[in-house]
Enzyme design. Structure first.
Site, PDB file in Angstrom:
ATOM      1  N   LYS A 112      29.243  14.814  27.906  1.00 57.76           N
ATOM      2  CA  LYS A 112      28.578  15.053  26.627  1.00 57.76           C
ATOM      3  C   LYS A 112      28.631  16.635  26.349  1.00 57.76           C
ATOM      4  O   LYS A 112      28.853  16.863  25.048  1.00 57.76           O
ATOM      5  CB  LYS A 112      27.164  14.610  26.453  1.00 57.76           C
ATOM      6  CG  LYS A 112      26.965  13.122  26.577  1.00 57.76           C
ATOM      7  CD  LYS A 112      25.602  12.569  26.333  1.00 57.76           C
ATOM      8  CE  LYS A 112      25.511  11.245  26.503  1.00 57.76           C
ATOM      9  NZ  LYS A 112      24.280  10.624  27.025  1.00 57.76           N
ATOM     10  N   LYS A 192      36.905   0.137  24.850  1.00 62.08           N
ATOM     11  CA  LYS A 192      35.599  -0.799  24.565  1.00 62.08           C
ATOM     12  C   LYS A 192      35.117  -0.957  23.306  1.00 62.08           C
ATOM     13  O   LYS A 192      35.164   0.162  22.598  1.00 62.08           O
ATOM     14  CB  LYS A 192      34.507  -0.079  25.786  1.00 62.08           C
ATOM     15  CG  LYS A 192      33.452  -1.067  26.078  1.00 62.08           C
ATOM     16  CD  LYS A 192      32.699  -0.278  27.147  1.00 62.08           C
ATOM     17  CE  LYS A 192      31.141  -0.472  26.999  1.00 62.08           C
ATOM     18  NZ  LYS A 192      30.513   0.051  28.215  1.00 62.08           N
ATOM     19  N   LYS A 195      30.825   0.970  18.054  1.00 61.52           N
ATOM     20  CA  LYS A 195      30.464   1.090  16.567  1.00 61.52           C
ATOM     21  C   LYS A 195      31.083   2.440  16.288  1.00 61.52           C
ATOM     22  O   LYS A 195      31.835   2.692  15.329  1.00 61.52           O
ATOM     23  CB  LYS A 195      28.945   1.081  16.388  1.00 61.52           C
ATOM     24  CG  LYS A 195      28.525   1.593  15.164  1.00 61.52           C
ATOM     25  CD  LYS A 195      27.215   1.250  14.705  1.00 61.52           C
ATOM     26  CE  LYS A 195      26.836   1.758  13.287  1.00 61.52           C
ATOM     27  NZ  LYS A 195      25.518   1.390  12.963  1.00 61.52           N
TER      28      LYS A 195
END
Ligand code: TRP
Length: 324
Positions: A112, A192, A195
């Site tokens: 991240k 995968k 959204k």
């Protein structure tokens, strides 16, 4: 005694078939054998969000999907993380028994930090501590998660263990419960379903939208013309047929290999399978969405019940730590 399940999901709005097959259907099943607590983790969402204007709407949309899919507020506690603020209190207290090195070496933190170098905030480092607080605040022993969450669960166990060692036995060491469901690949055929990659099919989409999206799916590149023989084993449309047309996969594969069917027909058949499977879900969802205040009431009741458990745990933790 029944075990207790806790799981959290970041409120990403309308859920897709990957969320359903990989997680939600398992949440629903676990309701039979466990006392279940399912949470929309809005505070966790703040660690990576740029803006918060859609947060409440995203929670509502996710909850509608969960409820329509069969999460039952009579059986399970469904709530929003920030509605039970004791989790933030416990997060702070647990942070005192969590060495910083444990957090900075977590792969998801590094990932991240790499993704958002302009926003490596303190909350991001503490993400697994907050997740531990989620789980142990409710003394859950079983945590259904995907493979990607295993490092976080390992940390949760280490933090619980260290707390217990330092202040006396308080928390069960939570166990991950991996679903044996394979990752659902998205319409791009490689990643995968997610959204954020926009390669997904929403559960709540209309049949027309579903059909249109499936038409964009990537198939076997060898099939330039209808007469080209295909390789179903590398085609994600074929993989999706396994879930929605399970009795026809062999037949479909043979027709693809023999160039007896085209990709367009194949996709139309997949859309029909998905739309047929989701029709009852979509119907229920529309009914729930039309009931004024229904989701709000479910969440208020969930928060009230979660709050009861949380209050007990916090009192015990504070006593053990010498605060009261
Ligand atoms: N970190 C999880 C995810 O990104 C979400 C989460 C937050 C969670 N708290 C949790 C999952 C507690 C299980 C238990 O998917």
């Amino acid at each position: 005694m029944k075990g207790r399940v806790f799981s959290g999901a970041r409120p990403t709005g309308r859920q897709h078939i990957g969320n359903y097959l990989g997680a939600i259907q398992n949440y629903v099943k676990l309701q039979q054998d466990y006392e279940c607590i399912y949470c929309a983790v809005d505070i966790h969402a703040l660690t990576t969000l740029e803006g918060t204007e859609n947060l409440k709407e995203n929670i509502r949309e996710m909850m509608l999907d969960w409820l329509a899919a069969g999460l039952d507020p009579e059986k399970s506690i469904l709530f929003v993380q920030s509605h039970v603020p004791q989790v933030m209190e416990l997060h702070t207290l647990l942070s005192m028994v969590t060495p910083l090195g444990w957090l900075t070496r977590v792969a998801t933190f590094k990932e991240k930090a790499r993704m958002q170098p302009h926003n490596i905030n303190y909350g991001l480092v503490g993400y697994p501590v907050l997740m531990t607080a989620d789980i142990v605040l409710y003394k859950a022993d079983t945590v259904p998660v995907g493979q990607d969450q295993l490092p976080h669960l390992e940390l949760a166990r280490e933090i619980a263990r260290r707390f217990n060692y330092t202040f006396g036995d308080t928390f069960p060491e939570p166990q991950a419960l991996l679903s044996d469901f394979p990752a659902v690949i998205g319409l791009d055929g490689v990643n995968k379903m997610s959204k954020s990659l926009d390669n997904h099919i929403e559960l709540a989409a209309t049949p027309e939208e579903t059909g249109e999206r499936i038409m964009t799916a990537f198939t076997d590149p060898a099939r330039k013309y209808r007469s080209d023989p295909g390789h179903p084993e590398i085609c994600n449309v074929w993989r999706l047929h396994h879930f929605y047309n399970p009795n026809q996969v062999e037949n479909i594969a043979a027709e693809c290999r023999g160039a007896l069917r085209g990709c367009v027909e194949c996709k139309e058949q997949l859309a029909q399978g998905i739309n047929a499977a989701l029709a009852p879900f979509r119907q229920r969802r529309a009914e729930l969405a039309a009931r004024p205040q229904y989701v709000e009431e479910v969440l208020a009741d969930g928060a009230r019940r979660a709050h009861g458990i949380a209050t007990e745990t916090i009192r015990e933790v504070k006593e053990r730590m010498g605060l009261i």
